[in-house]
Design a protein around this motif. Structure first.
Motif, PDB file in Angstrom:
ATOM      1  N   UNK A 152       4.564   2.262   1.336  1.00  0.00           N
ATOM      2  CA  UNK A 152       4.268   1.911   0.071  1.00  0.00           C
ATOM      3  C   UNK A 152       4.608   3.117  -1.263  1.00  0.00           C
ATOM      4  N   UNK A 153       4.383   3.872  -1.270  1.00  0.00           N
ATOM      5  CA  UNK A 153       3.987   4.480  -2.757  1.00  0.00           C
ATOM      6  C   UNK A 153       5.378   5.230  -2.505  1.00  0.00           C
ATOM      7  N   UNK A 154       6.305   5.882  -1.590  1.00  0.00           N
ATOM      8  CA  UNK A 154       7.565   5.918  -1.636  1.00  0.00           C
ATOM      9  C   UNK A 154       8.300   4.903  -1.921  1.00  0.00           C
ATOM     10  N   UNK A 155       8.433   3.944  -1.418  1.00  0.00           N
ATOM     11  CA  UNK A 155       8.973   2.983  -1.555  1.00  0.00           C
ATOM     12  C   UNK A 155       9.126   2.367  -2.733  1.00  0.00           C
ATOM     13  N   UNK A 156       8.176   2.229  -3.850  1.00  0.00           N
ATOM     14  CA  UNK A 156       7.858   2.179  -5.008  1.00  0.00           C
ATOM     15  C   UNK A 156       8.580   3.434  -6.044  1.00  0.00           C
ATOM     16  N   UNK A 157       7.756   4.105  -5.492  1.00  0.00           N
ATOM     17  CA  UNK A 157       9.098   6.059  -6.264  1.00  0.00           C
ATOM     18  C   UNK A 157      10.879   6.126  -5.674  1.00  0.00           C
ATOM     19  N   UNK A 158      10.882   5.149  -4.882  1.00  0.00           N
ATOM     20  CA  UNK A 158      12.597   5.386  -4.744  1.00  0.00           C
ATOM     21  C   UNK A 158      12.913   3.711  -5.279  1.00  0.00           C
ATOM     22  N   UNK A 159      11.911   2.837  -5.932  1.00  0.00           N
ATOM     23  CA  UNK A 159      12.892   1.901  -6.488  1.00  0.00           C
ATOM     24  C   UNK A 159      12.849   2.491  -7.965  1.00  0.00           C
ATOM     25  N   UNK A 160      11.738   3.510  -8.576  1.00  0.00           N
ATOM     26  CA  UNK A 160      11.796   3.763 -10.106  1.00  0.00           C
ATOM     27  C   UNK A 160      12.505   4.779  -9.792  1.00  0.00           C
ATOM     28  N   UNK A 161      12.949   5.580  -8.924  1.00  0.00           N
ATOM     29  CA  UNK A 161      13.435   7.345  -9.008  1.00  0.00           C
ATOM     30  C   UNK A 161      14.623   6.342  -9.776  1.00  0.00           C
TER      31      UNK A 161
END
Length: 283
Positions: A152-161
């Motif tokens: 979940x955290x990696x998905x958020x980081x990927x979207x915000x990058x």
């Protein structure tokens, strides 16, 4: 006495000293109170229409439960502590992923504007990845990592990058060359120019990218919680929907609205503080 009074008297025709200007914090933008009043009035009108439509039978109470019932459910969840657990988990995942994306995206954007090889590598990735729906990668992240907080955290980081890196690249590329040339003429090193000239000039654009990425991170967090389940606002909403608990679903929506409002406004206040020197804040 006469001589003393004559010495302290203000000469005829002398101009009085202007009063010292009020501090920046004490000034109020004309119409700011009116803007706030209109915004609050619109929200109150929508809430009243929601409540009246549900109470008077204009809308099916199951499809749109009364606002008072929704607020009562939020109060019950707050008394039991469940709402604070869900809000805390959702906020933790959103902010951690957002922070990881900022730590990676800002340096990548800066390097893209200064190193040709980095720009050649990341420019096509940003062009392709920015418009595509990032949630399509969620099954891959679940296979690679796990079904808990990591994916979940990696998905958020990927979207915000992507918005952070793109905004940083745009902000550091379109800078005025005269301050940079002036700093070099005075013997400033490239590292000093980066920290004392480039970054302050690009800071408004970088903060704009952060302001775009933060709501994206909040949305991605709630969507991943809905798809993967578990505790959090999204997971609680899906659980309520499975049991046909419309009040619980709308309680989650109200909680998301309140949390998103607080987070976005906090970032706006941080922007105003970091850009206290900038003309946009003095405006």
């Amino acid at each position: 006495m006469a001589g003393s009074a004559q010495n302290t008297a203000v000469p005829v025709g002398a101009e009085a000293k202007p009063a010292p200007p009020r501090s920046r914090l004490g000034r109020r933008r004309p119409g700011a109170f009116l803007d706030l009043s209109v915004q609050v009035g619109v929200v109150l009108a929508l809430c009243l229409a929601w409540e009246a439509g549900a109470r008077l039978g204009a809308i099916n109470p199951f499809l749109l439960p009364p606002l008072t019932d929704v607020l009562a459910r939020i109060g019950e969840d707050a008394a039991s502590g469940a709402v604070f657990v869900d809000l805390g988990l959702t906020l933790y995942r959103a902010l951690l992923g957002f922070f990881i994306a900022a730590v990676i995206g800002i340096p990548v954007g800066i390097l893209m504007s200064r190193v040709a090889v980095v720009r050649w590598f990341f420019d096509p990735l940003l062009s392709v990845g920015f418009p595509m729906p990032k949630v399509a990668f969620l099954p891959i992240f679940i296979l690679w990592f796990d079904i808990y907080d990591t994916s979940k955290v990696i998905m958020v980081a990927f979207s915000c990058f992507f918005p952070i890196a793109a905004a940083t690249y745009a902000g550091t590329t379109g800078l005025d060359k005269w301050p940079i040339w002036s700093a070099r003429s005075f013997g400033a090193k490239e590292v000093e120019i980066l920290w004392e000239v480039n970054l302050p000039m690009a800071l408004p654009q970088i903060l704009t990218g952060l302001q775009v990425a933060l709501p994206v991170g909040m949305i991605t967090t709630v969507v991943t919680e809905m798809l993967m389940g578990g505790r959090g606002i999204g997971g609680s909403m899906i659980m309520a929907g499975r049991f046909a608990d419309s009040v619980g679903v709308f309680a989650g929506i109200v909680e998301i609205v309140a949390l998103g409002f607080l987070v976005v406004k906090s970032l706006e206040l941080l922007r105003a503080r970091l850009l206290a020197w900038h003309p946009e804040t003095r405006r």
